[in-house]
Design a protein around this motif. Sequence first.
Motif, short mmCIF file in Angstrom:
data_model
loop_
_atom_site.label_atom_id
_atom_site.label_comp_id
_atom_site.label_asym_id
_atom_site.label_seq_id
_atom_site.Cartn_x
_atom_site.Cartn_y
_atom_site.Cartn_z
N LEU B 34 0.99 -1.52 0.18
CA LEU B 34 0.23 -0.12 -0.30
C LEU B 34 0.44 1.22 -0.29
CD1 LEU B 34 -2.35 -0.80 2.28
CD2 LEU B 34 -3.36 -0.09 0.23
N ARG B 37 2.32 1.64 -3.52
CA ARG B 37 1.23 2.35 -5.01
C ARG B 37 0.11 2.89 -4.16
NH1 ARG B 37 -0.57 -1.26 -8.26
NH2 ARG B 37 -1.49 0.04 -8.94
N VAL B 38 0.17 3.82 -3.24
CA VAL B 38 -1.09 4.41 -2.64
C VAL B 38 -0.15 5.63 -1.59
CG1 VAL B 38 -3.15 5.34 -1.15
CG2 VAL B 38 -2.71 2.75 -2.54
N LEU B 40 1.06 6.08 2.68
CA LEU B 40 0.34 5.78 4.54
C LEU B 40 1.26 6.55 4.49
CD1 LEU B 40 0.27 1.61 4.25
CD2 LEU B 40 -1.37 3.28 4.35
N MET B 329 -4.95 -6.35 -5.79
CA MET B 329 -5.73 -6.05 -4.85
C MET B 329 -5.50 -7.04 -3.81
SD MET B 329 -7.14 -2.58 -3.53
CE MET B 329 -9.14 -2.89 -4.39
N LEU B 333 -3.79 -7.94 0.01
CA LEU B 333 -3.94 -7.24 0.65
C LEU B 333 -5.30 -8.55 1.69
CD1 LEU B 333 -6.61 -4.05 0.34
CD2 LEU B 333 -4.22 -4.56 1.08
N LEU B 411 -7.50 1.65 7.09
CA LEU B 411 -6.74 2.04 5.77
C LEU B 411 -7.23 4.61 6.60
CD1 LEU B 411 -7.70 0.00 2.95
CD2 LEU B 411 -5.53 0.63 3.73
N VAL B 416 -5.03 7.24 3.99
CA VAL B 416 -5.60 6.82 3.02
C VAL B 416 -7.53 6.73 2.64
CG1 VAL B 416 -6.26 4.86 1.44
CG2 VAL B 416 -3.53 4.80 3.17
#
Lengths: 544, 544
Positions: B34, B37-38, B40, B329, B333, B411, B416
């Motif tokens: 995460l 990719r995103v 945190l 994903m 996860l 999240l 997120v």
Amino acid sequence: MAERGRLPPREMRWWGWGDPAHHAALPDHALPWLRERVGLDDRVTPPVALERVRLPPAGLPENLRDRLVAIAGADGVRDDRAARVVHAAGKGYPDLVRMRAGDGASAPDAVVLPADHESVAAVLEACARVRVAVVPFGGGTSVVGGVEPLRDGFAAVVTLDVNRIEGLTELDERSQTAVVRAGTRGPALEAALAARGYTLGHFPQSFEFVSVGGCVATRSAGQASSGYGRMDDLVVGLRAVAPAGEVDLPARPASAAGPDLRELLVGSEGTLGVITSAALRVRPRPERTRYEGFMLPSLAAGMEALRALAQQDLAPDVTRLSDEAETEMSLALAGTGGVKGRLARAYLRGRGVEEGCLAIMGWEGDPERLRTRRDEAAAVLGRAGAVALGQGPGRAWEHGRFAAPYLRDELLARGVMVETLETAGQWAGLPDLYRAVGAALAAHAPLVACHVSHVYPTGASLYFTFLARARRGEELDQWRRAKAAATDAIVAAGGTITHHHAVGRDHAPWLPAEVGASGVALLRAAKAELDPEGILNPGKLLAA
Amino acid sequence: MAERGRLPPREMRWWGWGDPAHHAALPDHALPWLRERVGLDDRVTPPVALERVRLPPAGLPENLRDRLVAIAGADGVRDDRAARVVHAAGKGYPDLVRMRAGDGASAPDAVVLPADHESVAAVLEACARVRVAVVPFGGGTSVVGGVEPLRDGFAAVVTLDVNRIEGLTELDERSQTAVVRAGTRGPALEAALAARGYTLGHFPQSFEFVSVGGCVATRSAGQASSGYGRMDDLVVGLRAVAPAGEVDLPARPASAAGPDLRELLVGSEGTLGVITSAALRVRPRPERTRYEGFMLPSLAAGMEALRALAQQDLAPDVTRLSDEAETEMSLALAGTGGVKGRLARAYLRGRGVEEGCLAIMGWEGDPERLRTRRDEAAAVLGRAGAVALGQGPGRAWEHGRFAAPYLRDELLARGVMVETLETAGQWAGLPDLYRAVGAALAAHAPLVACHVSHVYPTGASLYFTFLARARRGEELDQWRRAKAAATDAIVAAGGTITHHHAVGRDHAPWLPAEVGASGVALLRAAKAELDPEGILNPGKLLAA
């Protein structure tokens, strides 16, 4: 379009059912049976000649007529005798009684035939401006007074015939969705779809004359609706126009975007707007069809078998179970000669079935799955004591599936009141509903017959036919009393006032019992919004 | 009622999802993925303490409070901090952002818990008299702002919590129809039905907390709705009460008695009336369930396979197809450790599937028919290049089917933005709809994943999940821009603005695009009729 020559004519005989070229006659052997059970006139009374139908003067305001001609063309505005008479009524018993006797009091002042959606909007605008009522008209097959022009409170009434708004405009094969104009007739639609390998699968008894718009506007159900679904199940989008605007709901498979407004227009019976096209779910044409007869030992046993089929997702596409009286009537009136009826009885006796209830079960689809579904259903029927009669009764049913309305004309000519009405209820209450309606009708008619014609997991429909000697000169009162008794009984027993004939004029007094005061208020609010002058099909759905 | 101890609690944690006793945590191996990719936060930001939530003063007029106490009892009127906070919002991303930060500005002035239909009517009458807004509240699981109290133009706002109107009141086994009170929660209903051998088959992800009334009011769809049907398909009757009257539509299998008013109340989202009970189609509990995984070579191939299944009446009861991003994903996860994800990848590689789209297919029913349906569907999937993965992935899905909302809280705590949205469209337009929405979201979120979750003969739904690093202090604006971009794209591509989340506050600005000006006018007319003061759930469904 070479096939069009084989399609039924677009205009029915004005005094009765169907193709003017088609002459049905009761078979000779049926007459003594009917005479004994119901009573018959010795001689046939024909309808009056068209020229003798009494019509009110055509009273369309001259400037409105000019405006309609500007919209629909000179040949799109008709106020000649033939056009007015054929649009004066639907095809219910009281309609036919009046028309055969030459009572054209309900004829519209004119008939307008707009060619497209925009022209419909223009017609509505022109009529709303001068408060002239507008009656939408498709196939004209209503049996509940749905297309009868009522002029109460309006200076004039125009019938808006959608027959020129015709054709399959789009076939989305990937989504199995067809967009069809409202005036498209059943056979024309099936021909157009068949050319591409598809079918709608919607075959009401009136199939040869129904319009798509009429089917949508009345929530019609067809003979194969246990398999293909009712018209309301097949509509995935629609377009309608009303005096105050238009409703355009594109095809969508499902949505949670608020109340389903499609379901407000479907079944609106021309009171909220004129449906000009619909997006309909279609299916590949079945490779094979198979219709079979089964004899059930009793209606109770048959209902239980149908309930099991529906709840196990095994209902045949055509599911129809006659009660004892309808089974007897079918054998007695079988059109191919008394020999057949006698042979059928002998055959049944040979199979140990002295009496019983005839079921017609039909399957459509690919041969392998058809076989599996058929065998699974036959096993359920077998456990209920059914005797399989093979495909002979199925073929006979298929042959005559659209013919009954022709026989009705013959019965009227012989002085018989013949009418049908239908309801639906939950399975738990269905036997009581059957008994209550039957008892109510029995006080008015010596012959009352019924079949279960559509099945659902939670319930089924009941379709009654009743025959009595017509009381000459009092036919309408006689009919009204029988109809009221039956509908009161339906309401008291918790059935719906109509399963697929719609509300129209005939059922409107019972709509408050069906949907309650708030339901009626909601419908009136919707109408006030879309049709503030109230010009659209006054007196239908909502009683005046 | 011994089983009740095992049911989830009726009240969720106020700042996030679900059972306060349940603590979900992202697996360790998911964090690096995460983060890459995103993005945190390094540390977890907990929600503020309940005592620190900022609430407006409770401003219920004193005489109204007395009246509500007279109706619902002293313990049926709550204006304590805990009650106001838990009823201040639903469970959408913006709701959680605000609540975690202690913004309770939307809290109602009071919560009233009437015990029955008549008490609801009395509450509405009392509130309408003094123009106090009323927000119907069931499970409180709305993710579109459907239960957020909006007080614009009203002196005060009361949340009407239906949780005391609870229980299965009637089970008609012959008609397979259950009458259920609105406040009955998913697990309680299934327990009551299971005791009699039945199931509703309605399992939205929010199943553990949803109320029956909420499901009806929002047209919810569940994970098995491809088989059992959406909530709108399961409703055969309902009872609702509005300030101007009540709507009582008894259970009926089908009807042609005018527009289907049931479909006007279903999906009305508390704006037309408070649904107090519903008659629902139920089915015998399945003897067996079987959930399996399949890997499809691409989303396009998978969509085509699903289309074939739906159009051949072979869709599994659970039909769910992830795109490549969601498949990745899910593996990343997977809650049971990175080992599992790695093993799964190795297994797939061994089967020649390097990448692809994971489908979960589930069948429920009697063992023999389940086997037939499963094999026929597997054959269709096989022809599309699917590799069968066995029941392992199916079991994993089943185990976690209601768990995702818990991960969302984790999240959010890690900074997120995570949100889901859904649409549906005809099959022909589905690939374009998928691309358009995906592209719109990609401009706002580095991780966009999608699955096809419900299939129909004419189309299917698309369910998007998107994740981005939250911009602290601008979370709501950030969310609003992403949401608007996606919804604009949906409308432009011809999709519906919501397949099963409903309209609420969040989608209301797009309702005119969905149903047109006349559609909105019809809804307003219905509301004016049933709720002339406009007190019911203002600002929802119809934008102010």
